[in-house]
Design a protein around this motif. Structure first.
Motif, PDB file in Angstrom:
ATOM      1  N   THR A 114      -9.437   4.401   1.548  1.00 49.30           N
ATOM      2  CA  THR A 114      -8.464   4.027   0.533  1.00 49.30           C
ATOM      3  C   THR A 114      -8.937   4.485  -0.815  1.00 49.30           C
ATOM      4  OG1 THR A 114      -9.475   1.869   0.141  1.00 49.30           O
ATOM      5  CG2 THR A 114      -7.761   1.991   1.826  1.00 49.30           C
ATOM      6  N   GLU A 161      -7.147  -3.605  -2.868  1.00 47.49           N
ATOM      7  CA  GLU A 161      -7.191  -2.365  -3.632  1.00 47.49           C
ATOM      8  C   GLU A 161      -6.506  -2.514  -4.988  1.00 47.49           C
ATOM      9  OE1 GLU A 161      -5.963  -0.867   0.560  1.00 47.49           O
ATOM     10  OE2 GLU A 161      -6.095  -2.819  -0.452  1.00 47.49           O
ATOM     11  N   VAL A 195      -2.791  -1.970  -5.121  1.00 49.09           N
ATOM     12  CA  VAL A 195      -2.081  -3.094  -4.506  1.00 49.09           C
ATOM     13  C   VAL A 195      -1.982  -4.250  -5.491  1.00 49.09           C
ATOM     14  CG1 VAL A 195      -2.204  -4.862  -2.697  1.00 49.09           C
ATOM     15  CG2 VAL A 195      -2.655  -2.460  -2.138  1.00 49.09           C
ATOM     16  N   SER A 240     -12.981   2.027  -4.884  1.00 47.04           N
ATOM     17  CA  SER A 240     -12.524   1.347  -3.679  1.00 47.04           C
ATOM     18  C   SER A 240     -13.696   1.006  -2.785  1.00 47.04           C
ATOM     19  CB  SER A 240     -11.536   2.207  -2.891  1.00 47.04           C
ATOM     20  OG  SER A 240     -11.186   1.564  -1.685  1.00 47.04           O
ATOM     21  N   ASN A 277      -8.319   3.520  -5.106  1.00 45.40           N
ATOM     22  CA  ASN A 277      -7.688   2.667  -6.106  1.00 45.40           C
ATOM     23  C   ASN A 277      -7.156   3.510  -7.257  1.00 45.40           C
ATOM     24  OD1 ASN A 277      -8.253   0.463  -4.650  1.00 45.40           O
ATOM     25  ND2 ASN A 277      -9.652  -0.481  -6.102  1.00 45.40           N
ATOM     26  N   ARG A 313       0.826  -1.209   0.000  1.00 47.69           N
ATOM     27  CA  ARG A 313       0.000   0.000   0.000  1.00 47.69           C
ATOM     28  C   ARG A 313       0.861   1.261   0.000  1.00 47.69           C
ATOM     29  NH1 ARG A 313      -3.102  -3.303   3.740  1.00 47.69           N
ATOM     30  NH2 ARG A 313      -5.003  -4.002   2.685  1.00 47.69           N
ATOM     31  N   ASP A 350       1.522   3.268   2.271  1.00 47.59           N
ATOM     32  CA  ASP A 350       0.877   4.383   2.955  1.00 47.59           C
ATOM     33  C   ASP A 350       1.614   4.795   4.222  1.00 47.59           C
ATOM     34  OD1 ASP A 350       0.286   2.107   4.368  1.00 47.59           O
ATOM     35  OD2 ASP A 350      -1.892   2.255   4.143  1.00 47.59           O
TER      36      ASP A 350
END
Length: 244
Positions: free
Chosen positions: A197, A156, A159, A192, A199, A39, A41
């Motif tokens: 989150t 996602e 991902v 998403s 996408n 991710r 993040d």
């Protein structure tokens, strides 16, 4: 008509439904254990792995990305460490993505065989008049829809893309004969189902333009989701109508 489940057509459809249920079970298992690194993040992960984890934009100029890694001793070491630590989980996710593609490929092939008369004296209309046949045909269609919705809501899009590109880089395209189709199936939709989150970052299959696919998916996410998503590998509309 003889007992449908004793027919080759019935056994084939029954095996397909069993496969579909197994795919969904694996999807639920794996989606609960997506490595957080994909991710990106976390700022620390972004700094460490951001230059070796790529979405489908990589496909438009892979040499450029690979050259950047090859020219940095630090990136080479990080890339090697990442490969050693994640190759097995990448393999499992790739097999999951590929199994969904193979499911719809085999389901569509089954429908084509029905239309071509491969199963003697059986047509879709006749199967749908049989209790077992009607149930299995509906389940086959339903399971495909569930796979796609779960795939997009639990893993996602960005991902999925990073996982596929990582596995492609580490295995090589010659060892992944279905990679183009798997990329087409799994590319980000721009939608998403996970709170907080996005996408973003979709691009293209291995044979199409990154920018055009990304633009199309963003529009689809707003206006045509999930229709455009399901249309990547569609079931014939007449079949859907007859089953419903």
């Amino acid at each position: 008509m003889k007992e449908f489940l004793n027919e080759v057509a019935g056994q084939t459809l029954l095996r397909l439904v069993s496969r579909g249920s197994a795919i969904i079970a694996e999807l639920l298992r794996l989606s609960a254990h997506v490595p957080a690194v994909f991710r990106l993040d976390d700022p620390a992960m972004q700094r460490k792995y951001g230059n070796i984890l790529f979405d489908f934009k990589y496909l438009t100029n892979s040499d450029l990305y690979e050259t950047r890694i090859e020219q940095s001793a630090d990136l080479i070491d990080i890339d090697q460490e990442f490969r050693e630590n994640h190759l097995e989980i990448l393999r499992r996710f790739y097999l999951l993505f590929e199994s969904i593609f193979k499911y719809i490929k085999d389901f569509r092939h089954y429908l084509q065989d029905l239309e071509a008369g491969v199963f003697i004296q059986l047509t879709l209309e006749i199967i749908l008049m049989n209790g077992d046949g009607k149930q299995l045909m509906a389940e086959s269609l339903y399971l495909y829809g569930v796979m796609l919705i779960l795939l997009d809501s639990r893993i996602e899009g960005i991902v999925r893309e990073r996982m596929l590109i990582s596995y492609l880089r580490y295995k090589g395209q010659t060892e992944l004969p279905h990679i183009d189709d798997v990329c087409m199936l799994c590319r980000s939709t721009g939608h998403s189902g996970l709170p907080g989150t996005s996408n973003a970052g979709g691009a293209s299959s291995a044979s199409s333009s990154s920018s055009s696919s990304s633009s199309s998916d963003k529009k689809g996410a707003k206006d045509k989701y999930p229709d455009d998503y399901f249309a990547r590998f569609p079931v014939p509309a007449q079949v859907v109508s007859m089953v419903i």
